[in-house]
Enzyme design. Structure first.
Site, short mmCIF file in Angstrom:
data_model
loop_
_atom_site.label_atom_id
_atom_site.label_comp_id
_atom_site.label_asym_id
_atom_site.label_seq_id
_atom_site.Cartn_x
_atom_site.Cartn_y
_atom_site.Cartn_z
N HIS A 11 0.85 -1.20 0.00
CA HIS A 11 0.00 0.00 0.00
C HIS A 11 0.88 1.24 0.00
O HIS A 11 1.99 1.23 0.54
CB HIS A 11 -0.97 0.00 1.19
CG HIS A 11 -0.32 0.09 2.54
ND1 HIS A 11 0.05 1.29 3.12
CD2 HIS A 11 0.01 -0.87 3.45
CE1 HIS A 11 0.58 1.06 4.32
NE2 HIS A 11 0.57 -0.23 4.55
N ASP A 51 -0.41 4.40 0.92
CA ASP A 51 -0.85 5.41 1.88
C ASP A 51 -0.06 5.30 3.17
O ASP A 51 0.50 4.23 3.49
CB ASP A 51 -2.35 5.28 2.16
CG ASP A 51 -2.72 3.94 2.77
OD1 ASP A 51 -2.43 2.90 2.14
OD2 ASP A 51 -3.29 3.92 3.89
N ASP A 101 6.70 1.59 6.82
CA ASP A 101 5.33 1.11 6.61
C ASP A 101 4.64 1.93 5.52
O ASP A 101 3.99 2.92 5.81
CB ASP A 101 4.56 1.22 7.92
CG ASP A 101 3.15 0.67 7.84
OD1 ASP A 101 2.84 -0.06 6.88
OD2 ASP A 101 2.35 0.97 8.75
N GLU A 126 -5.03 1.53 2.98
CA GLU A 126 -4.86 0.37 3.85
C GLU A 126 -4.96 0.79 5.31
O GLU A 126 -5.51 0.06 6.14
CB GLU A 126 -3.51 -0.31 3.57
CG GLU A 126 -3.29 -1.63 4.29
CD GLU A 126 -2.69 -1.49 5.69
OE1 GLU A 126 -2.66 -2.50 6.43
OE2 GLU A 126 -2.25 -0.37 6.07
N GLU A 127 -4.43 1.97 5.61
CA GLU A 127 -4.40 2.43 7.00
C GLU A 127 -5.79 2.81 7.53
O GLU A 127 -5.94 3.09 8.71
CB GLU A 127 -3.45 3.62 7.13
CG GLU A 127 -2.01 3.32 6.76
CD GLU A 127 -1.30 2.40 7.75
OE1 GLU A 127 -1.95 1.93 8.70
OE2 GLU A 127 -0.10 2.14 7.55
N GLU A 181 4.45 -6.04 4.21
CA GLU A 181 4.41 -5.29 5.48
C GLU A 181 5.67 -5.59 6.30
O GLU A 181 6.29 -6.65 6.15
CB GLU A 181 3.17 -5.68 6.28
CG GLU A 181 1.87 -5.21 5.69
CD GLU A 181 1.57 -3.74 5.95
OE1 GLU A 181 2.42 -3.05 6.57
OE2 GLU A 181 0.50 -3.27 5.53
#
Length: 372
Positions: free
Chosen positions: A73, A75, A105, A137-138, A165
């Protein structure tokens, strides 16, 4: 000639786009699109329903042959903490540390994948490698379901998915699922001396909060999976707010509740007692949900992950990822990426150069594995 980037240079470019969760990511995705185009790598830019956020799927190799996905991801969480020593969206080096919001991250993994994409494109792959980039995703993995839904029209059914991740480059075979619930209670305002003329929204919310607290205790003695810490499913009330002043009947109250479920348990099902306790003046809405991940230790994907990462898999982590959603769609998935999750969502977030290059080497190792 198309631009080449080292992993560090690519990470610098990606961190420079402030793709905070819930906001547009068009500038970053346009950069990636132009980069892939320059290297002749086919891709699809997929606009989400929000209208300002994109997923992206690129394919190196034959899209009609089953292959593997490298998923990340783009974001990041906000970076407003005063403890940052410099602009969090300008990557800076401190010794071996590459510091910036998202460095760990998980733009570090994305940078490693993109930097190695031209090398993958030069390999004689017998099965394709897909690059999947997602948004939000967050916020509870809100973007990737739209990408997953598009896959059957774009590529052959994938054989597996590597979600990068932060895991210290150690394959992770399982994680918990999560569902988050928003509660809104409506009341009637008035002077607190005449409660008979109003309706207290906080009071209306109390039975629901009691049901949540009770469910949290019940889960402590429920089903367990010793791979997780804690080994049981869990539930908590995360936020509660409402009212204006002590002498005003509150006409509104809100709360947010989350449930985390061990593998094999539907996280939304854990919220059932809370939903059942909602009266007519309380509105409930599930604001995010993703399933747990569970990959068998003897699964082919687990063995491939061990080979290309050069690390033995571990059973489980308690944080959640998009891997559970890929698995739910029938795509075996594993977590394996650079950095440590303990650095995520904190000021001075960083990835080391060694970790970044280890991720790049894992990407190349997958290419070599698919070229044998």
């Amino acid at each position: 000639m198309a631009d080449r980037y080292t992993p560090e240079q690519m990470l610098e470019r990606l961190v420079g786009f402030p793709t905070v969760v819930g906001q547009g990511n068009g500038a970053l995705m346009e950069f990636v699109r132009a980069y892939l185009t320059g290297h002749g790598i086919p891709h699809h830019l997929l606009l989400g329903p929000e209208g300002d956020r994109y997923n992206l799927l690129a394919t190196i190799g034959d899209p009609l042959v089953p292959g593997y996905i490298l998923s990340g991801h783009v974001d990041v969480v906000p970076a407003a903490e005063p403890e940052w020593l410099a602009d969090p969206f300008t990557l800076r080096r401190d010794g071996d540390r590459l510091i910036g919001r998202g460095a760990c991250d998980m733009k570090g993994y994305v940078a490693a994948v993109l930097a190695m994409a031209p090398d993958l494109a030069a390999m004689p792959l017998y099965a394709p490698i897909h690059i999947a980039l997602s948004y939000d995703e967050e916020a509870g993995c809100k973007g990737v379901p739209h990408l997953i839904a598009a896959l059957p029209d774009l590529i052959a059914a994938p054989l597996g998915c590597f979600v990068g991740e932060p895991s210290n480059m150690t394959p992770v075979l399982a994680h918990k699922g999560k569902a988050a619930l928003s509660l809104t209670a409506k009341g009637i305002s008035g002077h607190s001396s005449r409660p008979d003329l109003g309706a207290n929204a906080i009071h209306a919310l109390l039975p629901v909060l009691l049901a949540a607290a009770t469910q949290a205790e019940v889960l402590k003695s429920g089903d367990t999976d010793e791979r997780f810490a804690p080994p049981c499913s869990s539930l908590q009330i995360g936020t509660v707010s409402g009212g204006q002043a002590v002498n005003i009947i509150p006409d509104h109250a809100t709360a947010q509740i989350e449930a985390r479920a061990i593998a094999g348990v539907d996280p939304e099902a854990l919220l059932a007692p809370i939903l059942a306790a909602c009266g007519p003046s309380v509105r409930a809405e599930i604001i995010s949900s993703y399933p747990a991940l569970a990959l068998a230790p003897d699964a082919p994907l687990a063995q491939i992950a061990e080979q290309i990462s050069e690390n033995s898999p571990i059973g489980a982590v308690s944080y959640g990822t998009e891997a559970g959603l890929f698995q739910k769609a029938g795509i075996p998935s594993v977590i394996c990426g650079p950095g440590d999750i303990s650095r995520a969502h904190k000021p001075e977030e960083y990835l080391t150069t060694q970790e970044l290059h280890a991720a790049a080497q894992m990407v190349l190792a997958l290419g070599r594995y698919l070229s044998d």
